[in-house]
Design an enzyme around this catalytic site. Sequence first.
Site, short mmCIF file in Angstrom:
data_model
loop_
_atom_site.label_atom_id
_atom_site.label_comp_id
_atom_site.label_asym_id
_atom_site.label_seq_id
_atom_site.Cartn_x
_atom_site.Cartn_y
_atom_site.Cartn_z
N GLY A 512 0.83 -1.19 0.00
CA GLY A 512 0.00 0.00 0.00
C GLY A 512 0.86 1.24 0.00
O GLY A 512 2.09 1.17 -0.08
N GLY A 514 1.45 4.56 2.17
CA GLY A 514 1.20 5.27 3.42
C GLY A 514 1.46 6.75 3.24
O GLY A 514 1.75 7.21 2.14
N PHE A 516 3.89 8.45 4.11
CA PHE A 516 5.26 8.89 3.88
C PHE A 516 5.95 8.07 2.80
O PHE A 516 7.16 8.10 2.67
CB PHE A 516 6.05 8.83 5.19
CG PHE A 516 5.46 9.74 6.22
CD1 PHE A 516 5.91 11.05 6.33
CD2 PHE A 516 4.45 9.31 7.05
CE1 PHE A 516 5.35 11.91 7.25
CE2 PHE A 516 3.88 10.17 7.97
CZ PHE A 516 4.33 11.47 8.08
N GLY A 517 5.15 7.33 2.06
CA GLY A 517 5.73 6.57 0.97
C GLY A 517 5.14 5.18 0.90
O GLY A 517 4.33 4.78 1.75
N LYS A 533 8.92 0.13 4.70
CA LYS A 533 8.36 1.43 4.35
C LYS A 533 9.47 2.24 3.69
O LYS A 533 10.48 2.54 4.32
CB LYS A 533 7.84 2.12 5.60
CG LYS A 533 7.24 3.45 5.30
CD LYS A 533 6.32 3.88 6.42
CE LYS A 533 5.14 4.60 5.82
NZ LYS A 533 3.90 4.35 6.43
N ASP A 630 -1.83 11.16 12.57
CA ASP A 630 -2.50 10.58 11.39
C ASP A 630 -3.14 9.25 11.74
O ASP A 630 -3.00 8.27 11.03
CB ASP A 630 -1.50 10.42 10.24
CG ASP A 630 -2.22 10.20 8.90
OD1 ASP A 630 -3.44 10.45 8.84
OD2 ASP A 630 -1.56 9.79 7.94
#
Length: 820
Positions: A512, A514, A516-517, A533, A630
Site C-alpha cells: 500500500g 502510506g 510517507f511513501g 516502508k 494521522d
Amino acid sequence: MDALYLFLFFSIITLRHLPGFCTAVDTITPSQSLSDVNGSTLSSQDGTFELGFFSPGNSQKRFLGIWFKQIPVKSVVWVANRLNPINDSSGVLMIDDLGKLVISSRNSTVVLSANSTGTAQDPVVQLLDTGNLVLRVRNDGDSGTTYLWQSFDYPTDTVLAEMKIGWDLRRGLNRRLTAWKSADDPSPGDFSWGLELHNYPEAVAWKGNQEYFRSGPWNGLRYSGAPEQRPNPLFSFNFVNNENEVYVTFHLKDKSVLSRTILNQSNYAWERYVWSEATRAWKLYTTVPKDYCDKYGLCGAYSNCDVTNLPVCQCLRGFSPKSPEKWNAMDWSGGCTRNKPLECGNRDGFVQFSGLKLPDTTFSWVNRTLDLKECRAKCLLNCSCMAYTHSDISGAGSGCVMWFGDLVDIRHFEDGGQDLYIRMARSALDSKSRHWLKIAVVVIAVLVAASVLLLTCYYIRRWTKQPKEAKINEGEKEPKNESSQEDLELPSFDLATISDATDNFSLNQKLGEGGFGPVYKGTLPDGQPIAVKRLSTISRQGTKEFKNEVKLIAKLQHRNLVKLLGYCIEGEEKMLIYEYMPNRSLDAFIFDGTRGKLLDWANRFNIICGIARGLLYLHQDSRLRIIHRDLKASNVLLDKEMNPKISDFGMARTFGGDQSEGNTNRVVGTYGYMAPEYAIDGLFSVKSDVFSYGILVLEIISGKRNRGLFHSNQNLIGHAWRLYAEGRPLDLIDPCLDGSCILSEVLRCIHLSFLCLQHHPEDRPSMASAVVMLGSESPLPPPKQPGFLIDKNPFEGDSSSSKHEPKSVNEITITVVEAR
Ligand SMILES: *[C@@H]1O[C@H](CO)[C@@H](O)[C@H](O)[C@H]1NC(C)=O
Ligand SMILES: *[C@@H]1O[C@H](CO)[C@@H](O)[C@H](O)[C@H]1NC(C)=O
Ligand SMILES: *[C@@H]1O[C@H](CO)[C@@H](O)[C@H](O)[C@H]1NC(C)=O
Ligand SMILES: *[C@@H]1O[C@H](CO)[C@@H](O)[C@H](O)[C@H]1NC(C)=O
Ligand SMILES: *[C@@H]1O[C@H](CO)[C@@H](O)[C@H](O)[C@H]1NC(C)=O
Ligand SMILES: *[C@@H]1O[C@H](CO)[C@@H](O)[C@H](O)[C@H]1NC(C)=O
Ligand SMILES: *[C@@H]1O[C@H](CO)[C@@H](O)[C@H](O)[C@H]1NC(C)=O
C-alpha cells in the site's frame, strides 16, 4: 340581482378553466356519459374540482379520479378504480340500465353503486363543490342529503373539508384512508389511518397490521395526542360519537382556502397541505408523526415519552424498568413495572399525573354522565381498572373513562397534555412522605462513603508511584522493561538485502501507500516476513539526525504498536523495516460488508481498547511524548489474533523533524479524521489524536467511513449524533455485527466517541481517561454536540484555513509543507 351576479361569476370561472381540447359535461345521466376517448370531464359548479380519467406519474394505466381543477400541479384527491386500472383509453363512466354507476372499459366493468332503479327513475351524477361525487335523484328538490351513492363514503388517501372519516354504524361502513402505493400507483399501500371503535374511540395509523401512531381519543376539544390541534384561523374540527355514527370532520373557516390532508406512503406521514397562491405550490401545514415520541408504544407500559428528555423514555413515578439491562441499552419496549404491587380494593389509591397524552384505549370503558368522583369510586371497585379521568375536558371537564390492563403509549406534552389518575398501592402512596427522608439519608451516606474513598485513594496514590499505569495496563503482560532494551542496537540493513527481500521493490510486493511513501512486503533470508516502508525523499533532516530519531522511535515498545525491526539508509534512500502483519489493516475489514463479518463485537471492542492503550502509551507512558497526527483505520494493523497495532507513529516527528506540540506549518493528516483546530488552524496536541480516535471508534461500530456516505453532507459524526439525540443510538451499529453486540459496551463506546469528538480540545478526555472510561461501569459525563457535524473540507471556504492548500483529497494522507 345577487343571483345574476353569482351566475356571471360562475360562468367566468367555468369558461376560464375550460380546457380547449377537452369537453366538459355538467352532469352524467343515463343518456350522457363521461368518456376517456373524447377526454370529457365533469366539473364542480364552482370550478374547484374536476372529475376525469388520468394516468398518475409515469404510469400508462388509466384511472378515474377527482383533482383540483385550478391548480397547475395535478393533485388527485380521489380515485374510483384504484384496484382496477384500465389498460387503454376505453374507459367510460356511466349510469347503466339498472341505474348503477359503473366504469366500463373494453374488458371490464367496475360497479361503483348498487341498483338505483326502483328507488329512482331519474338518477343523475354531480360533482359537488366539496369535491364529493354523488349519485342522486334529480327531482328530490334541494334536500340533497339522501345520496344514492357518494365518493366521500369511499375515501382513498386524501381528506377534504366536510368529509366524514369514521363509521356509519347503521350501514356498517368504515371510512378509512389508505395511502397510494407510490406516486405512479394509486393502489392501496400498507399505510392506513382510521378511527378504532373502542368504547373510547381513537384515531390510529397502521403500517401493515402494526399500530404505527395514535392520534389518541377525542377529548372534547381535540385528539388527546394532538395538542397542536388547538383553535386556529384556518380549520375547525368536529367529532361525532353517537349510536349511529362515529366520525371526525374538519371545516375550512375561509372557504377560498384550498386544503388537503394526505397519507403519504413514502415517509409514512399524515400531511396537511394548504395551497399557496403566492408560491404556486402546496405548503406543508402540519405533519404527523411530529417527533420520535409519536412512535406507537416506544416506551412500553407505564412509561412516559418526553422529547425534552434524554433518553426520551422514563418510567412513570412509582414504576421502574422491567428489565434494567434492556432499558439501559435503550430498548424500552419492555416498559416499566410497579415498585409496589397493587393490593386491590380500598387498599389502593390513585396518583394524579398531568400533561399527558392518554394511553391506548383498546381496553377502556366510558360513561359520559358520571363525574370524576364517581369515576374514581367505580374504578376502585374493579381490581383490573388501572386509571381513570374525564372523558371530555371541554369546560370544567365531564364524563368518565377508565382503563383496564397495562397503560401503554403515554407521552408528555409541555403544553396541552391531560390529567390521568393512575392506580397505586396505598403503601406506595403512604411511603411518599417518607421518601424525602430516605433520599436525604442516602445522600448523606453516599457523601460520607465518597470522602472515605477519596482519602483512601489519596494515600494509596502516595504509596505507589505509578498507580494509574498499573491500573490501566491491568492484565497486560507486555514488556515494560524499557531500560533493559535500551542498549540493544537497532539493526541497520543494507539496501541490497532489502532489495532482494522485496523482489527489487516489485509492484507485486507492494502492500500500500502510506503517508510517507509506499510499503512493501518482503522476506528476509532467514524467512522472517517484513514490511518495508520506503520513505519519500522530502525530509529536511540529515542522515545522522534521522538515524538518531529512528533509534529513539524503535524504543517505543508496546503490544498495540507495530514493532520496528530496523532501518536502512543508503544515499537518498531511507527505509524503515517493520514486523509484517498478516491481516493487513483495519479498514480492509470494517468497511467491507463481507470481511466485516469476521470481526464480531468482541473483536471490535478489543480493537477499540487496544488502540486506546497504544495511543495512551504514545501520549504519556513512553518517555518520548509522541503525537500520532494521522490516526485512521488504514494505520491500524491487525495481527494473527486480530489485535490492533498502531503503525506510522512517530512519523510526523521523525520525518518532519518538527515540534512535539504546538503550531505547525506542516499539516499532516487525513481529511475526515482531523480535529477542527488542527485542520483549520494547524494547532495540534494529544487532543487532536483523541479526536481522530473518536472517529475511529464510530467507524468501527458503524462500519461506515466518516466522510461522504451520507445525504445532505452529513458525515458519520452528524449521523451518529442525530441518532443519539433521537434516542436510537443503536441504529448506528454495523449490520455485520448482527447479534454479537453487548449493547452496554456499544453504548459506552458511542458515548465515549462523542466525548472525544468535542469541538474544543479542552472538552475532550485525555487518552488516560478514555482508557479508564472504557474499562469501567460508572456513568460518563454527558457529551455536548460534537464538532464537524457536516462533511466539510476544512481547506475549502474563506476561513483562516486558506494558508493550507490541499494537494489531494479523500483517504490519502495529505502532507502540506508551506514555503517559508
Ligand atoms: C364523449 O363520449 C361519450 C361516449 O361515447 C358520449 O356519451 C359523450 O356524449 C361524449 N361527450 C362529448 C362532450 O362529446
Ligand atoms: C390490464 O392488463 C392486466 C395485465 O395484462 C390485466 O391483469 C388486467 O385485467 C387488464 N385490465 C383491463 C381492464 O383490461
Ligand atoms: C382485452 O380485450 C381485447 C379485445 O377483446 C383482447 O384482445 C385483449 O387480449 C384483452 N386483454 C386482456 C388483458 O384481457
Ligand atoms: C339489482 O337488480 C338486479 C336486476 O333487477 C337484481 O338481480 C339484483 O339482485 C339487484 N342487486 C341489488 C344489489 O339490489
Ligand atoms: C410524500 O412525501 C414525499 C417525501 O417527503 C414527497 O416528495 C411527496 O411529494 C409526498 N407526496 C405527496 C402526495 O405530497
Ligand atoms: C352511566 O352511569 C349512570 C349512573 O350510574 C347509569 O345510570 C347509566 O346507565 C350509565 N350509562 C352507561 C352507558 O353505562
Ligand atoms: C372489571 O372490569 C373488567 C373489564 O370491564 C370486567 O371484565 C370484569 O368483569 C370486571 N370485574 C369486576 C369484578 O367487576
